[in-house]
Write an enzyme that holds these catalytic residues in place. Structure first.
Site, mmCIF file in Angstrom:
data_model
loop_
_atom_site.group_PDB
_atom_site.id
_atom_site.type_symbol
_atom_site.label_atom_id
_atom_site.label_comp_id
_atom_site.label_asym_id
_atom_site.label_seq_id
_atom_site.Cartn_x
_atom_site.Cartn_y
_atom_site.Cartn_z
ATOM 1 C CG HIS A 364 -0.977 9.205 -0.633
ATOM 2 N ND1 HIS A 364 -0.748 8.502 0.524
ATOM 3 C CD2 HIS A 364 -1.157 10.491 -0.245
ATOM 4 C CE1 HIS A 364 -0.801 9.306 1.566
ATOM 5 N NE2 HIS A 364 -1.052 10.523 1.129
ATOM 6 C CE LYS A 552 -5.660 -5.468 0.651
ATOM 7 N NZ LYS A 552 -4.672 -4.555 1.190
ATOM 8 N NE ARG A 553 -8.637 2.183 -3.918
ATOM 9 C CZ ARG A 553 -7.799 2.193 -4.965
ATOM 10 N NH1 ARG A 553 -8.290 2.077 -6.192
ATOM 11 N NH2 ARG A 553 -6.516 2.331 -4.800
ATOM 12 C CE LYS A 558 -6.109 -1.191 -3.276
ATOM 13 N NZ LYS A 558 -5.018 -0.900 -2.338
ATOM 14 C CB THR A 660 -2.810 2.046 6.656
ATOM 15 O OG1 THR A 660 -4.078 2.235 6.012
ATOM 16 C CG2 THR A 660 -1.896 3.213 6.340
ATOM 17 C CE LYS A 664 -5.906 1.221 9.393
ATOM 18 N NZ LYS A 664 -6.708 1.679 8.250
#
Length: 817
Positions: A364, A552-553, A558, A660, A664
């Site tokens: 991952h 998100k985290r 990111k 993911t 969504k």
């Protein structure tokens, strides 16, 4: 809400109410009159669970009767979300439950708020695992999700003066109506001790036994997962640590009260908290014990089932498939080898052949620093026999490499399992598995070309791609009932079991009446978020604005920081008089930072500080608002995602394995602004470049820029708008009480290399955001694009992903009860 009605009818409303009230009296010792939310939540949850248990028993009987091969999905994380409504929907009893509660004056949505999210994961890894359990039950894959029943999950995030503050998340402090504690399934797990060689008197071979160990008990705790549209139910089996004895009575009687319970406390610490900080040795050691604890318990449980009908371990790979969800459970490989060698007396090669046929490994991450390693000394002290087995695996594999590449010492060293005093768990997983998969096409290509290039050359058929997926039952049917109803009213409910059927929406994108209904559905989602933000933060947001979301985290790769820079630039443009051309936006952030991650936590503070200035400025009122939602979790995501117009998927290309959240949001009709990273690449392929906003450098361009020498200060010097924004952040415009507060943020970009290329992609991001605004000014065009995003999400169903695992890796056929 819609539901497939092809399974056995559930109880009538009258019978259900009797069950609910019976549970309130018998389980809670409470009076069911007058109706109150908390007791009726528990009564209803237990009544749904009763019916779910019946399905689970029927399913298990079917698995045993058919001799079905079973899948064990090993994961340190699961984030299933709330069980109540999801279980009702999957079981086809939502309407009955809703009407029954309405009959006593209670709203089902209010009852759902009584359920606490199980915080059994950190982010995408746990949400993915839970989607797969839903799909396994729906498709009919005989399987179990195996992990740890943490007393305290991922921390509860609060915000104090703009700073993240972590609180303990005791999600079971009131008990869980969904948990079934299997006190009859207690397994002994060994730790520490030493490995002792001895000569087997029967055959004269030297064998090994693990002696002088410390022991802890693992108790099974089941959470049942209902399949949709069938009678199936699988279980998520989580392990809780218990002392092998309650306490030492002799020590207690002698006055050593603390010593008497010390063993109990030590043992139960193992499942106490998710991810203890591993910056210190005690935390690292506890994390290793956690990983082995649930692996050892799972294999005792697995073999208990196997040995009911089979005693020849040569058939184990035909009866069992074990999927290792990331490197955390990879200690399972030496554990199975230990069982086969030391307890079943198999020869090494026979044991190794069985082992590699049982295991498969999902990677991952593309970040080399995130590939888990353990110090040899630590692993050898906690699991001495396993360390011996790992060394032998490494020795035999090294011999294989020397024979294959006799003149390439560098390759041999790069591929070693044990090197530089560390055990490389990802290498162990690749060598010990028959299949290794990446989780998006780009991610798998990077694994083959960069991360595991040597292994791919050596095992050319081992590495495959299975792109991640999400369950449409939770992430559309449950999360967005208004949109789910519109879709079902238009094309029927077949999409719930075959997400490719959403393509039937494509012609309707040209229907003005359908577009209007689509817009109204989106408005419903926005108004729901408006009420949630008002209740949680006492902040008003305008559902007429463009809802721009990044949840998100919190991590630098990111690039929440890139989003903040855009907010600052928009604010400056509005202040400079460009407000007439601006599209009104509400920018929503959410996500948790690891407790020890200084920069991520500082960026959270920066977001709040920028929000404080922007939201208080009357000049920007109505055109720009910034909101940070604390304690992002599954139930919050179900409120945010349906409201989003724009989905921020802006990680540095080549950094995100898949994602993911991107799926969504797109499934719920949000348009994506993103880089060609992770599954964004495949979303682009499905929706078409005209229905997505792509910016930034591609993964190979990122690597090329880094290799040729990247100087972010050149970009800073040549972009006045960027320079102004960074100077404001660095000089204290958003932190007047501490003007140097955000200097480390600016320093990371200008003087520490801008590792994640925020400045390199800045101008393209700003220009692309302008394209977003131009598009949003044309509601009909925007709505058409939104419809086409949803219509082309069939590829990203977790049902598709699980079928691919079953066919390409597990060799398992569906079995329906």
């Amino acid at each position: 809400m819609t539901a497939v009605e092809n399974h056995t009818p559930t109880a009538s409303s009258e019978d259900l109410l009797k069950d609910v009230q019976h549970h309130i009296v018998s389980y809670l010792g409470n009076d069911h009159r007058p109706p109150r939310k908390q007791p009726y939540y528990y009564g209803l949850a237990l009544s749904v669970r009763d019916r779910l248990v019946e399905r689970w028993l029927k399913t298990q009987r079917t698995y045993y009767e058919t001799g079905a091969k079973r899948v064990y999905y090993l994961s340190m994380e699961f984030l299933p979300g709330r069980f109540l409504v999801n279980s009702m929907l999957n079981m086809g009893m939502y309407e009955t439950c809703r009407d029954t509660m309405m009959g006593v004056g209670l709203n089902l949505a209010d009852l759902e708020e009584e359920e606490w999210d199980p915080g059994l994961g950190n982010g995408g890894l746990g949400r993915l695992a839970s989607c797969y359990l839903d799909s396994m039950a729906t498709i009919g894959i005989p399987g179990y999700g195996c992990g740890i029943r943490y007393d305290y999950g991922i921390f509860y995030q609060t915000i104090v003066d703009g700073y993240q503050v972590e609180r303990s998340d005791n999600w079971v402090r009131h008990g869980s109506a969904w948990e079934i504690k299997r006190r009859g399934y207690n397994y002994e797990v060994n730790l520490y001790g030493r490995s002792e060689p001895f000569v087997d008197e029967d055959d004269g071979y030297t064998r090994y036994r693990w002696v002088d160990t410390e022991k802890v008990m693992a108790m099974a705790c089941d959470f049942l997962v209902a399949g949709y549209g069938n009678e199936n139910a699988n279980n998520m089996r989580l392990w809780a640590a218990q002392a092998s004895r309650e306490f030492n009575l002799d020590e207690f009687n002698e006055g050593d009260y603390i010593g008497a319970v010390e063993q109990k406390v030590w043992s139960e610490n193992i499942s106490k908290v998710l991810y203890p900080r591993d910056e210190i040795s005690a935390g690292k050691e506890l994390r290793l014990k956690q990983q082995y604890f649930f692996v050892a318990a799972t294999f005792q449980d697995l073999l208990r089932r196997f040995l009911k009908y089979q005693n020849d371990f040569a058939h184990l790979p035909d009866a069992v498939a074990v999927q290792l969800n990331d490197t955390h459970p990879c200690i399972a490989i030496p554990e199975l080898m230990r069982i086969l060698l030391d307890e079943q007396d198999l020869a090494w090669q026979e044991a190794w052949d069985i082992c590699t046929r049982v295991f498969a490994y999902t990677n991952h991450t593309v970040l080399p620093e995130a590939l888990e390693t353990w110090p040899v000394d630590l692993l050898g002290r906690v699991l001495p026999r396993h360390m011996e087995i790992i060394r032998e695996i490494d020795r035999r594999f090294s011999r294989e490499l020397k024979e294959a590449y006799p003149d390439d010492r560098d390759r041999q060293k790069r591929m070693a399992i044990v090197a530089d005093g560390q055990v490389r768990m990802a290498h162990l997983a690749v060598v010990g598995s028959h299949r290794v998969n990446g989780v998006s096409a780009l991610h798998t290509r990077i694994l083959k070309e960069r991360i595991f290039a040597d292994f791919h050359a050596h095992f050319p058929d081992r590495l495959i791609n299975i792109t991640n997926g999400i369950t449409p039952r939770r992430w559309l049917l449950k999360a967005n009932p208004s949109l789910a109803k519109l879709i079902t009213d238009t094309i029927g409910d077949g999409w719930l079991l075959d997400l490719d059927r959403l393509t039937e929406l494509i012609p309707h994108a040209e229907d003005s009446g359908f577009r209007k209904a689509w817009q109204q559905s989106k408005r419903t989602g926005k108004e729901r978020l408006q009420r949630y933000v008002r209740r949680k933060l006492n902040i008003e947001i305008d559902p007429a604005t463009l809802i721009d979301v990044q949840v998100k985290r919190m991590h630098e790769y990111k690039r929440q920081l890139l989003n903040v820079l855009h907010v600052v630039c928009q604010y400056n443009r509005i202040k400079a008089g460009a407000g007439e051309d601006a599209v009104a936006r509400t920018v929503v952030f959410g996500g948790k930072a690891a407790p020890g991650y200084f920069m991520a936590k500082l960026i959270i503070k920066l977001i709040h500080s920028v929000a404080e200035v922007v939201n208080a400025d009357e000049g920007s009122n109505g055109l720009l608002k910034v909101v940070y939602l604390p304690n992002y979790c599954v139930s919050q995501a179900e409120k945010v995602i349906p409201a989003a117009d724009l989905s921020e998927q802006i990680s540095t290309a080549g950094m995100e394995a898949s994602g993911t959240g991107n799926m969504k949001f797109a499934l719920n009709g949000a348009l994506t602004i993103g880089t060609l990273d992770g599954a964004n690449v495949e979303i682009l392929e499905e929706v078409g470049e005209e229905n997505i906003f792509i910016f930034g450098r591609k993964a190979d361009e990122v690597e090329a820029l880094r290799s040729q020498g990247y100087n972010p200060r050149d970009i800073y010097n040549n972009d006045e708008e960027l320079r102004t924004a960074l100077d404001m952040i660095g000089s204290g415009a958003f932190s007047p009480g501490n003007r140097e507060l955000f200097v480390p943020v600016v320093d990371s970009l200008l003087n520490r290399g801008d590792k994640y290329l925020v400045l390199a992609d800045f101008r393209d991001y700003i220009d692309t955001q302008e394209a977003v605004s131009r598009c949003y000014r044309d509601p009909e065009r925007w709505t058409r694009m939104s419809i086409l995003n949803t219509a082309n999400m069939g590829r990203f169903s977790s049902d598709r992903a699980v079928r691919q695992y079953a066919e390409k890796i597990w060799d398992v056929k569906p079995v329906l009860a």
